[in-house]
Design a protein around this motif. Structure first.
Motif, short mmCIF file in Angstrom:
data_model
loop_
_atom_site.label_atom_id
_atom_site.label_comp_id
_atom_site.label_asym_id
_atom_site.label_seq_id
_atom_site.Cartn_x
_atom_site.Cartn_y
_atom_site.Cartn_z
N LEU A 75 0.83 -1.20 0.00
CA LEU A 75 0.00 0.00 0.00
C LEU A 75 0.86 1.26 0.00
CD1 LEU A 75 -2.80 1.28 0.14
CD2 LEU A 75 -2.69 1.08 2.64
N CYS A 76 1.94 1.26 0.78
CA CYS A 76 2.85 2.41 0.77
C CYS A 76 3.47 2.61 -0.61
CB CYS A 76 3.94 2.21 1.82
SG CYS A 76 3.37 2.30 3.54
N GLU A 77 3.89 1.53 -1.24
CA GLU A 77 4.47 1.65 -2.58
C GLU A 77 3.44 2.15 -3.58
OE1 GLU A 77 7.45 1.42 -3.59
OE2 GLU A 77 8.42 0.69 -1.77
N HIS A 78 2.22 1.66 -3.47
CA HIS A 78 1.16 2.09 -4.39
C HIS A 78 0.90 3.59 -4.24
CE1 HIS A 78 -2.63 2.01 -6.65
NE2 HIS A 78 -3.13 2.74 -5.67
N VAL A 79 0.87 4.08 -3.02
CA VAL A 79 0.65 5.51 -2.81
C VAL A 79 1.78 6.32 -3.41
CG1 VAL A 79 0.53 7.30 -1.04
CG2 VAL A 79 -0.81 5.21 -0.78
N LEU A 80 3.03 5.90 -3.21
CA LEU A 80 4.16 6.63 -3.76
C LEU A 80 4.14 6.64 -5.28
CD1 LEU A 80 7.05 5.43 -1.42
CD2 LEU A 80 6.01 7.69 -1.47
N LEU A 81 3.87 5.49 -5.88
CA LEU A 81 3.87 5.40 -7.34
C LEU A 81 2.73 6.19 -7.96
CD1 LEU A 81 4.69 1.60 -7.80
CD2 LEU A 81 6.18 3.54 -8.30
N THR A 82 1.60 6.28 -7.25
CA THR A 82 0.44 6.98 -7.79
C THR A 82 0.51 8.48 -7.55
OG1 THR A 82 -0.89 5.02 -7.34
CG2 THR A 82 -2.08 7.05 -7.79
N LEU A 83 1.02 8.86 -6.39
CA LEU A 83 0.93 10.25 -5.98
C LEU A 83 2.04 11.11 -6.55
CD1 LEU A 83 -0.90 11.95 -4.11
CD2 LEU A 83 0.77 11.60 -2.30
N LEU A 84 3.25 10.59 -6.64
CA LEU A 84 4.39 11.41 -7.01
C LEU A 84 4.69 11.30 -8.50
CD1 LEU A 84 6.74 10.74 -3.99
CD2 LEU A 84 5.02 12.51 -4.29
N PRO A 85 5.25 12.35 -9.10
CA PRO A 85 5.55 12.35 -10.54
C PRO A 85 6.45 11.19 -10.93
CG PRO A 85 5.79 14.55 -9.62
CD PRO A 85 5.59 13.61 -8.45
N ALA A 86 6.04 10.46 -11.94
CA ALA A 86 6.81 9.33 -12.49
C ALA A 86 7.10 8.27 -11.45
CB ALA A 86 8.12 9.83 -13.10
N GLY A 87 6.37 8.30 -10.33
CA GLY A 87 6.60 7.31 -9.29
C GLY A 87 7.94 7.45 -8.60
N ASP A 88 8.63 8.57 -8.82
CA ASP A 88 9.96 8.76 -8.24
C ASP A 88 9.91 9.94 -7.30
OD1 ASP A 88 12.58 9.00 -7.58
OD2 ASP A 88 13.28 9.53 -9.57
N PRO A 89 10.15 9.75 -6.00
CA PRO A 89 10.10 10.88 -5.08
C PRO A 89 11.06 11.99 -5.42
CG PRO A 89 10.09 8.80 -3.87
CD PRO A 89 10.37 8.47 -5.31
N ALA A 90 12.15 11.68 -6.13
CA ALA A 90 13.12 12.72 -6.48
C ALA A 90 12.74 13.46 -7.75
CB ALA A 90 14.50 12.10 -6.64
N ALA A 91 11.65 13.07 -8.42
CA ALA A 91 11.30 13.69 -9.69
C ALA A 91 10.31 14.82 -9.54
CB ALA A 91 10.70 12.64 -10.63
N ALA A 92 9.85 15.12 -8.35
CA ALA A 92 8.88 16.19 -8.17
C ALA A 92 9.55 17.53 -8.39
CB ALA A 92 8.28 16.11 -6.77
N GLY A 93 8.73 18.52 -8.72
CA GLY A 93 9.28 19.82 -9.02
C GLY A 93 9.39 20.73 -7.82
N ALA A 94 8.25 21.28 -7.36
CA ALA A 94 8.28 22.31 -6.33
C ALA A 94 8.79 21.79 -5.00
CB ALA A 94 6.88 22.90 -6.16
#
Length: 513
Positions: free
Chosen positions: A480-499
């Motif tokens: 469930l934690c992995e699903h939330v990260l992959l769905t919520l964050l850009p490209a499923g990568d926490p380091a790929a977010a902008g702001a």
């Protein structure tokens, strides 16, 4: 970087330069700011293969000359024009190097800098493929290989060649003939044991070169003044070719300046890695096993090092304490403060964990007395898995999210200021009971900020991501934690977010039987 005044007036003894075949630097008597020479006003073709002209063509400022007759075209150009053209070519080359170094300086991270370095060097030497092997001589790492036009399998084939049989391998091993330079491989029908420039070729090297389709290479060492050898770079030619003298000079200048930049990027990467390692060591090395509950956690530190943390500790009488929090700031000081705050909360939880308000009150008093210039958010939950009962209190922290078969909703918590913001913190606790099979998600606001959305929309996206989890995923807190990260964050990568790319991400899931 290279600053070149586009307005240059050159006073040259053209006849002397032509008679003695002097270079531009030998023939120039005086360079001073002035008007543009006519020859410099004309557009010049690209001076380096594979690179677009970096300086736009300047329109003519004088009237167009009448068409030249055949007799006029037969007259060779004046010696002064040759010198001016040579100087224009030098200006074009320097401008090209300036553009390439600017591109390298704009890269973010070590890997992207290495890729840009290989790409720019390939353009300068007229090659299509290449690779860089980062292997610092101090042995502190990181050791990596980045290819241009080469897949992972092709890089693997190249790595099967004995290092001493390749020019870049000899550079890395520090062999006596490790000067780099060109290597022209023999044609398939050449006699065995002979290679370019009369050098023998290892049979495995010949086999790999034939399989990958390259016939020549050009290698250079990558060395910085402060750190010594960083690695080696090699560019591969599809045909039996090698760079010209001019291309060698250009790529040599580029590699020399780029190596200093890469050394600084490498040092910053090492610092970030060390800080991330310290932050991970301050968090739980493993989650406890408590009957009636299954735990999972995910932590993605920010590149600069942040103060987000989580904890899970067994308490007397089969109880369980769950905590998440965030310390303001970033860097080593925030990581150290996070470690102190987490250790203090563990002590308070053991002594009075059944009262989450008392735990956070003690933590707030400690923070205010020992670190008055810092504030933090925190959430502590006292869980009784046998009764599926949770009592929690939060200080300026995001509310937990309950995910189950029949509902996905946020827990209503009382509004409260973060720790260290008020002279005396206190807020009422909240009690609720998760149903069998439901998972309680605790998280830090870094998860919301990394989406780059306003907070209200980030909360909605988090709710939608958890509600859309498949049934099998809901039964496993880690999935469930992995699903939330992959769905919520850009490209499923926490380091790929902008702001919010500089924010930590913490997720702690507890599924109750």
């Amino acid at each position: 970087m290279l600053d070149i005044d586009p307005r240059v007036r050159v006073d040259v003894d053209s006849l002397m330069a032509a008679q003695h075949d002097l270079g531009v630097c030998d023939a120039i008597r005086r360079i001073a700011p002035g008007g543009k020479a006519d020859a410099m006003s004309a557009p010049h073709p690209p001076k380096v293969a594979g690179i677009d002209p970096a300086v736009a063509a300047v329109p003519h400022t004088t009237a167009a000359a009448p068409p030249r007759t055949a007799a006029a075209r037969a007259v060779p150009p004046a010696p002064g024009t040759l010198v001016q053209d040579r100087l224009a070519g030098m200006v074009s080359d320097l401008t090209t190097l300036h553009e390439l170094t600017e591109r390298l300086a704009r890269t973010a991270g070590l890997e992207s800098a290495l890729r840009e370095f290989v790409r720019a060097g390939a353009a300068l030497v007229g090659a299509r493929r290449g690779l860089i092997v980062l292997e610092p001589s101090d042995g502190l790492g990181p050791a990596t290989t980045v290819g241009l036009g080469l897949g992972r399998a092709e890089l693997g084939h190249i790595e099967t060649v004995p290092r001493a049989a390749t020019p870049y391998g000899r550079i890395l091993d520090g062999l006596p003939d490790a000067h780099g330079g060109s290597e022209v491989l023999p044609r398939p029908d050449a006699a065995p044991g002979t290679g370019g420039h009369g050098a023998p070729v290892d049979p495995r090297h010949r086999e790999v070169a034939s399989r990958l389709g390259y016939a020549a290479s050009y290698a250079l060492p990558l060395t910085a003044e402060a750190t010594g050898r960083l690695g080696a770079v090699v560019w591969l030619y599809d045909e039996q070719d090698e760079p010209s003298d001019r291309q060698r000079d250009l790529v040599g200048l580029y590699v020399r300046h780029a190596a200093e930049h890469l050394a600084r990027v490498l040092d910053a990467e090492r610092s970030r890695t060390s800080l991330a390692t310290v932050a991970e060591e301050l968090l739980p090395s493993r989650l406890p096993r408590v009957p009636g509950v299954e735990l999972a956690a995910r932590h993605h530190p920010s590149p600069r090092g942040g103060g987000d943390w989580y904890d899970a500790l067994p308490l007397p009488e089969g109880a369980l304490g769950l905590a998440v929090g965030s310390v303001t700031g970033s860097g080593p000081s925030a990581v150290a403060a996070m470690g102190r705050l987490r250790a203090s909360l563990r002590a308070y939880a053991v002594m009075e964990g059944e009262d989450p308000v008392a735990v956070l009150s003690d933590l707030e008093l400690l923070l205010r007395l020992t670190e008055p210039a810092r504030c933090a958010t925190a959430l502590f939950a006292y869980c009784e898995p046998a009764r599926r009962k949770i009592v929690l209190a939060g200080a300026g922290h995001a509310p937990p999210l309950v995910v189950g078969e029949r509902r996905t909703e946020f827990v209503e918590t009382s509004l409260s200021a973060p720790l260290g913001m008020l002279s005396c913190w206190e807020a009422p606790s909240v009690e609720f009971e998760p149903a069998p099979g439901e998972t309680v998600l605790l998280y830090t606001d870094g998860l919301l900020r990394r989406t780059g959305d306003p907070m209200d929309r980030a909360y909605a996206r988090l709710h939608a991501a958890a509600a859309g989890a498949p049934r099998a995923v809901r039964q496993d807190p880690g999935a469930l934690c992995e699903h939330v990260l992959l769905t919520l964050l850009p490209a499923g990568d926490p380091a790929a977010a902008g702001a919010g790319a500089e924010e930590d991400v913490v997720l702690l899931g507890a599924r109750f039987d």
